[in-house]
Write an enzyme that holds these catalytic residues in place. Structure first.
Site, short mmCIF file in Angstrom:
data_model
loop_
_atom_site.label_atom_id
_atom_site.label_comp_id
_atom_site.label_asym_id
_atom_site.label_seq_id
_atom_site.Cartn_x
_atom_site.Cartn_y
_atom_site.Cartn_z
N GLU A 10 0.59 -1.22 0.06
CA GLU A 10 0.45 0.20 -0.22
C GLU A 10 0.75 1.03 0.34
OE1 GLU A 10 -2.48 0.48 3.45
OE2 GLU A 10 -2.70 2.25 3.32
N ASP A 66 -4.93 -0.36 10.06
CA ASP A 66 -5.27 0.28 10.32
C ASP A 66 -6.94 0.18 9.24
OD1 ASP A 66 -5.52 1.52 7.86
OD2 ASP A 66 -4.57 3.49 9.03
N ASP A 108 -8.26 1.67 6.78
CA ASP A 108 -7.53 1.70 5.23
C ASP A 108 -7.31 0.39 4.34
OD1 ASP A 108 -9.35 4.32 4.77
OD2 ASP A 108 -7.25 5.56 4.72
#
Ligand code: 0RA
Length: 648
Positions: free
Chosen positions: A432, A512, A514
């Site tokens: 990510e 988290d 996201d």
């Protein structure tokens, strides 16, 4: 029966029986598939299947499955009760035969064949062999009977223990922890299978209760029951999608002695969701029943579209795939002697079934189209749109797969590849964000670990048109990095994995909300477009630590709140303010060295391997999580809130 009697009755025959069960204990995987979580849950299905058979024979309405506090399981039904009288050939109680002889389940009851039956059809005796303790209780003819076993061996002959004002069978078993690598039952896995069974066998009421209290002391329980069977199953599967037609087309017939049940509808998505079952077994590789269904669908709709001149006007070439875009269907057949083929033995081979299903579906669908001209037009319009979109997608695909002008593989510029070229040794991390991607590139083992940074959230493929999926930069990068191509001469959606460059694909995102959303987006893409990658066991999720706890020069990474608490208890005497706790919000907060040692180093990292336990349920979950409907998504997130507490 006395001890003396027990001794004398266990003669030569019994020795054979014990050898049979000993074989199961020696090679459990041969009988139940594997000894991991899957095999553990399989034991329950094997027992429940016997009760389902009793229900299908018309004698049982209710099945109760209980997960007991010590992770043992009890399955109780209100059927006739397994017979306890003397079995002529085996010279002992029929109950004992069922419980101790391989493949004996139901065979002594002539006139009915076993339609249900776990994937391996091995029967309850295997469950017995793989349990440290099993208790069988039968209520029958006004009396209660009991027999107990240890690792499959009877502890005493069947004995009468009182009276009964009901009939039924109850089996309680404790899986052997020296055999199974996992002995903790997961409620959701059982719930998903029992829900399927309730839909597949209309009228049966299956109650699941978990007696292991959770943190708040609550017990979970669900009742699975469907009066309309597959019609309701399809409504459930499409409940978070937008319907194209208001009806579910439901066929429930018997063709030449083969029960055929099919339910289908169309939604406005671009996915094809056909789920098929033979004798309640999910045939994930399809087979002749699915072929028959597809042929009927293609022929019937094509004929309708041609007769109505809609195709002529549209001037577009339709192929089989186009008829199945937005289709949700469940096919269930009961076959007396099923032949299972394929890699996972979940592909029906019986040729005669194809014609049977084709005929049943062809007739019913023809009637539906005639009686519902408005819906029929909507379906054909959707098919024409699908054909146009497919042609657009083919152009997009050709662009993706065109060789780079320099020759060579044309790998994405953002990919930091590894030097080893043997896919079996190689791992691709999908990371990510560019910043964490940069850290991972520094921290990795360059020989075997490749890094592909992904820009934030990838496309939600659940809602995107098929050609949009292939036009997405991030998704194109995933295809080219992996070396996977799509489309062959005769199957536009076929996946070509021959040139797959990595046998581990590891999704690495922040711990988290996201990050978990990105996990889900990527998994949705794999589930809808590269399912084979998951099925082969190549997809993993990395587990970065949540905390770094320090006290003096002691440093410990923690992955759970319990681990953190243990550190606080040990080094801070239970006082959190006396230790230094760093909460990792993102991968970017770690140095390359930290990321390597906690999350990437194969020596000590934890990876969660992604598998599909239940395809129909996964289909529902992805459409629910990624669709427009907010309410069920919120409920799901509340029930599965792993990150909720962490982020507040
Ligand atoms: C064969 C014959 C009969 C009952 C059953 C099987 C039976 C098996 C199981 C396994 C779990 N629950 C079950 N319930 C019933 C009875 C035949 C008769 O009563 O005549």
């Amino acid at each position: 029966m006395s001890e003396q009697n027990k001794e004398t009755s266990y003669s030569a025959k019994n020795i054979q029986v014990l050898e049979g069960l000993e074989a199961v204990r020696k090679r459990p995987a041969m009988y139940i598939g594997d000894i991991s979580e899957r095999g553990l849950h399989h034991l329950v299905y094997e027992v429940v299947d016997n009760s389902i058979d009793e229900a299908l024979a018309g004698y049982c309405k209710n099945i109760k499955v209980d997960i007991l506090e010590d992770n043992s399981i009890s399955v109780e039904d209100d059927g006739r009760g397994i017979p306890v009288d003397l079995h002529e050939k085996e010279k002992k109680s029929a109950l004992e035969v069922v419980m101790t002889v391989l493949h004996a389940g139901g065979k002594f009851d002539k006139g009915t064949y076993k339609v249900s039956g776990g994937l391996h059809g091995v029967g309850v005796s295997c469950v017995n062999a793989l349990s440290t303790k099993l208790v069988a209780e039968v209520c029958r003819g006004g009396k209660r009977y009991i027999q107990e076993y240890a690792c499959g061996k009877p502890l005493y002959a069947v004995k009468e223990v009182g009276t009964a004002d009901k009939t039924g069978t109850k089996v309680t078993f404790h899986p052997d922890s020296s055999i199974f690598t996992e002995t903790v039952y997961k409620y959701d896995i059982l719930a998903n299978r029992l829900r399927d069974l309730a839909y597949l066998n209309a009228g049966i009421r299956i109650t699941l209760t978990d007696h292991r209290a959770d943190a708040e002391g609550n017990m979970r329980s669900d009742v699975f029951h469907s009066e309309r069977g597959l019609g309701e199953f399809v409504e459930y599967l499409d409940s978070t999608r937008e319907h194209l037609i208001p009806d579910v087309i439901h066929i429930n017939t018997d063709k030449y002695g083969t029960p055929v049940e099919v339910a289908m509808t169309y939604n406005t998505s671009y996915n094809e969701n056909i789920h098929s079952y033979v004798n309640n077994i999910n045939t994930i590789e399809g087979g002749t029943h699915v072929t028959g269904f597809r042929m009927a669908l293609t022929r019937t709709l094509k004929k309708y579209a041609e007769d109505s001149k809609m195709l002529e006007k549209a001037k577009v070439e339709i192929n089989g795939d186009d008829f199945r875009e937005g289709l949700t269907a469940v096919i269930s057949v009961k076959v007396a002697e099923p032949q299972f083929e394929g890699q996972t033995k979940t592909k029906l081979g019986n040729d005669e079934v194809s014609g049977i299903v084709q005929q049943a579906v062809g007739e019913a669908l023809t009637n539906y189209l005639e009686e519902h001209p408005k819906e029929a037009r909507m379906i054909v319009d959707k098919v024409i749109l699908a054909a146009r979109a497919r042609i657009a997608a083919r152009k997009a695909r050709d662009l993706v797969q065109r060789k780079s002008p320099m020759g060579g593989a044309g790998l994405p510029g953002k990919l930091a590849d590894c030097s080893d070229k043997n896919p079996e040794n190689c791992e691709l991390f999908l990371v990510e964000g560019d910043s964490a991607g940069g850290t991972a590139k520094q921290g990795r083992n360059r020989m075997t670990q490749a890094i592909l940074p992904l820009r934030g959230k990838i496309l939600n493929v659940e809602k995107a048109m098929p050609h949009k999926v292939l036009e997405s930069e991030e998704i194109k990068n995933i295809y080219t990095a992996l070396g996977v191509t799509i489309g062959t001469e005769d199957d536009a959606k076929a996946l070509n994995m021959e040139k797959l460059r990595y046998h581990k694909v590891i999704i690495m995102t922040d711990a988290d909300v996201d990050g978990s959303h990105i996990d889900t987006l990527i998994l949705t893409f794999f589930f809808r477009h590269m399912r084979e990658l998951i099925e082969k066991g190549y997809v993993y999720i990395a587990a970065p630590p949540l905390y770094l706890c320090k006290k003096g020069n002691v440093e410990e990474y923690c992955w759970t709140d319990q681990q953190k608490q243990a550190f606080v208890d040990k080094y801070g005497s239970g006082n959190e303010s006396s230790v230094n706790i760093q909460r990792y919000k993102g991968l970017g907060e770690m140095s390359a060295e930290q990321l390597w040692s906690t999350t990437m180093n194969p020596e000590n990292r934890t990876l969660r391997q992604v598998s599909i336990e239940n395809v129909a349920q996964a289909d529902y979950t992805f459409s629910m999580l990624m669709g427009d409907d907010v309410a069920p998504r919120r409920q799901f997130i509340e029930e599965n809130a792993t990150y909720a507490t962490i982020d507040t």
